[in-house]
Scaffold this active site. Structure first.
Site: not given
Ligand code: HDE
Length: 719
Positions: A59, A132, A323
């Site tokens: 992202h 999402n 978060h």
């Molecule tokens: Fe994320 N995801 N994600 N994700 N995610 C990040 O956090 C992660 C997942 C989503 O505009 C990271 O600060 C794991 C689902 C958005 O700043 C990180 C898993 C959904 C954003 C991370 C998921 C999301 C992130 C990267 C599986 C939809 C952007 C930078 C267990 C419900 C937020 C950060 C923004 C960002 C981890 C799966 C949505 C690495 C481990 C499912 C919208 O922490």
């Protein structure tokens, strides 16, 4: 000009010392070497050297805006969260939209999932709904997330391709990950190439919980429904936009807010009583499943409005830290294993990205609710905590700050849940139906959407250079829909009749110690039996009642009939559309009645793919000039090919006929093409040839109706 405060008038260094020369470094003589002593130079360059921070690991490419959220009526029956209880409260929010795979500078128009992250600054603390634009996810357990992301990111040996899933490692991973199949359908659908961030749905994805003041809890799925409807572009357009304007979505969001056309979404909830947890043909904890709206309707409970652009992209959009663990009293997590893993990941990644444990003090992350605790120090601490007590309980400060009570003092407490079980690494069998919702999604699409989906698979798998990966994908698609699989196979030159969906395929990603049979996908008859399609899954069923913020190009040259231009412009603008004058060159364009019209874009600086619709006014000279200009003809042809609404008046029609539109109408001999079909293909093209001198075009009203339709997909079938 903006007003400058007195203390903003003078340039200072970071210690507040006023600087008298910011152009020249300190030297020994005008031509001599620079002195190390130059603290001003060193400070300026050092700060510059450190301007970049690590981009988000996923992202990275995002755009954000401020706004507010207001609930329509109290939801106190379900939750005690104050911002969902009081309809008079306007809760400030910051929203960040993003693509997932590309890096910070990548194109907005990548085929990708879009992030839709909302930070609610509630008076009970920050609540982040980090969702999402698709309601499901690729994997069921957080353990697989790094692998999924490694597979989709540019391949590590040569860092190719940027912001694209169309490459071998991604499809290698997917082809042995049957649980991804439902999300893959969404990713290959037009949802992955939105027309605008303002025209996307949003989803919390996981099942969460709401808790009311009696401690009763409910399962909940969160939805964002855009008031402008859900719309997409064509894949060919997406690729062209990526070249013409890689900031297309960012610019679109910025300009809409800047012009006062504030984007709006309604927050929807699907609520499930705890007692009904097991009454679905899928597991509520499985993030690869939706709850079809036919099973549990979406209740629209409030509205999100984005009404302020950021002042500084870095300070706000880049430094914002979302978060899923940021939660307020009245909301809680479910045991979805993907959500549970996310609860660890966000804080962890931000410690690195934002350089230490105090990023919650950055203005964009700071809650409006006051923060008091005994956490201290660390890199970049802003708060100057006073006094000698930094522990609790204490007696030296009357035990303040102390814990609050759950009821009267509105403290957070987790919803009570009885748990017991063996300590095991395993997955519930109730998660193993990987295909029936993928099929449901595919079957729910309109014909045009189905075709786009097939084309997307052909494009993506066509970029895969390992035959066995392509074959495995065709095998998986055979489980989703035979026709889909056959169409894709044929384009890839694979004989699907020779393929079988063997067990070996589905067992490839099974852990070493697992019973492979336990990992076999299951297809419960219940969902298949009851629900063949779900209307909410198709964008064809979205709202089509507004042209607000739609971009309409007026193609003109010297000698244009300015009355047509003015009349159409005022009608479209009154309906909320954004009109741009496109001419062979910039500057003032003289009309046939000598009035001057200022061109917003030249044919060199813009392109049809950046607009939703096209108007070609009359004017003999104008039409003649444009007919000689290849770029004008290309503009018209692309608008026609991309199925957009087109209106032409008088000589504008003559111009239209010199383009591919005319070729299409003239090339087929009478009788060769069914007149009914021909009419279908020409839907969305409005030609008005007999407007008398002194009359205005009567077509505006009709044109507006056409623009509302967004696209005329039937036109795609004309060749
Ligand atoms: Fe994320 N995801 N994600 N994700 N995610 C990040 O956090 C992660 C997942 C989503 O505009 C990271 O600060 C794991 C689902 C958005 O700043 C990180 C898993 C959904 C954003 C991370 C998921 C999301 C992130 C990267 C599986 C939809 C952007 C930078 C267990 C419900 C937020 C950060 C923004 C960002 C981890 C799966 C949505 C690495 C481990 C499912 C919208 O922490």
């Amino acid at each position: 000009m903006t007003m400058i405060e007195d203390d903003e008038k003078f340039l200072t260094n970071n210690q507040g010392v006023r600087i008298n020369d910011d152009q020249n470094s300190l030297k020994v003589g005008a031509r001599g070497p620079t002195l190390l002593e130059d603290f001003i130079l060193r400070e300026k360059i050092t700060h510059f050297d450190h301007e970049r921070i690590p981009e988000r690991v996923v992202h990275a490419r995002g755009s954000g805006a401020h706004g507010h959220f207001q609930v329509y009526k109290s939801l106190s029956h379900y939750t005690k969260a104050r911002f969902l209880n009081d309809p008079t409260l306007k809760t400030p929010v910051f929203v960040r939209f993003s693509t997932v795979a590309g890096s910070r500078g990548s194109s907005d128009l990548a085929r990708d999932v879009r992030g839709f992250a909302v930070k609610f600054y509630t008076d009970e603390g920050n609540f982040d709904l980090v969702g999402n634009n698709m309601p499901v996810f690729f994997i069921q357990d957080a353990m697989k997330f790094p692998d999924l992301i490694h597979a989709v990111k540019p391949e590590p040996h040569n860092e190719i391709p940027q912001a694209a899933s169309a490459h071998t490692t991604f499809w290698d991973f997917i082809s042995i990950c049957p649980e991804s199949m439902h999300t893959i359908m969404w990713l290959m659908s037009d949802r992955a190439i939105p027309r605008s961030l303002r025209m996307m749905e949003g989803f919390g994805v996981h099942t969460f919980k709401l808790i009311n003041s009696e401690g009763k809890s409910f399962f909940v799925k969160f939805h964002w429904k855009p008031l402008l409807g859900v719309h997409s572009v064509l894949w060919e357009e997406a690729q062209m936009i990526s070249g013409k304007d890689p900031d297309f979505h960012r610019r679109d969001l910025w300009e809409a807010i800047d012009s006062g056309a504030y984007p709006e979404w309604e927050l929807g909830v699907q609520i499930v009583e705890e007692k009904d947890e097991f009454n679905f043909p899928f597991d509520l904890l499985d993030p690869t499943k939706i709850i079809p709206e036919e099973m549990v309707p979406v209740e629209r409970i409030g509205k999100l409005t984005l009404n302020r652009n950021p002042d500084n992209f870095f300070a706000e959009v880049e430094q914002v830290a979302f978060h899923v663990g940021n939660i307020v009293p009245g909301i809680d997590f479910s045991d979805d294993p993907l959500l549970q893993g996310r609860l660890f990941s966000y804080l962890d990644t931000q410690l690195l990205r934002l350089g230490g444990p105090n990023f919650h003090e950055l203005p964009i992350n700071r809650p409006l609710a006051p923060v008091y605790n005994n956490q201290r120090d660390g890199l970049m601490r802003h708060t100057i905590n006073k006094g000698k007590v930094s522990y609790g309980p204490n007696t030296l400060r009357g035990n303040y700050p102390r814990e609050a009570h759950v009821g009267s003092e509105r403290a957070f407490s987790s919803s009570r849940q009885q748990l017991s079980g063996d300590k095991i690494r395993d997955r519930s069998k109730s998660f193993f139906d990987h295909f029936s919702q993928a099929t449901l999604f595919y079957q729910s699409q309109s014909e045009a959407e189905k075709n786009h989906l097939v084309n997307a698979f052909c494009f993506e798998l066509g970029k895969v250079d390992v035959l066995s990966v392509r074959e495995r994908m065709v095998k998986l698609l055979m489980r989703v829909d035979q026709r889909l699989a056959a169409c894709v196979a044929s384009e890839l030159g694979i004989d699907s009749a020779k393929l079988t969906v063997g067990e070996e395929l589905l067992n490839l990603s099974v852990p070493a110690d697992a019973d492979p049979h336990a990992y076999q996908p299951i297809t419960p008859p219940a969902l298949e039996g009851r629900l063949k399609t779900s209307a909410a899954l198709s964008m064809a069923n979205t709202i089509k009642s507004t042209i607000a913020t739609r971009r309409v190009a007026f193609l003109i040259a010297e000698g244009v009939n300015e009355r047509f231009v003015e009349a159409m412009k005022s009608n479209l603008s009154a309906a909320g559309a954004v009109v741009s004058i496109v001419a062979p060159r910039l500057g003032e364009i003289k009309g046939s009645g000598d009035k001057e019209i200022r061109a917003d874009f030249s044919l060199l600086t813009t392109s049809s793919v950046l607009f939703d619709a096209l108007y070609i006014p009359g004017g003999i000279q104008s039409a003649h000039r444009l007919a000689q200009d290849e770029r004008a003809i290309l503009f018209i042809n692309e608008a026609f090919t991309h199925c957009k609404a087109i209106a032409a008046d008088n000589e504008g029609v003559t111009l239209l006929m010199t383009s591919g539109v005319g070729d299409f109408l003239n090339s087929k001999k009478e009788g060769e093409i069914d007149p009914e079909k021909r009419k279908e293909f020409m839907e969305g093209v409005l030609m008005n040839t007999d407007i008398k001198e002194g009359e205005e075009s009567s077509s505006a009203h009709h044109f507006i109706k056409l623009i509302m339709q967004h696209r005329f997909w039937k036109r795609e079938n004309r060749t």
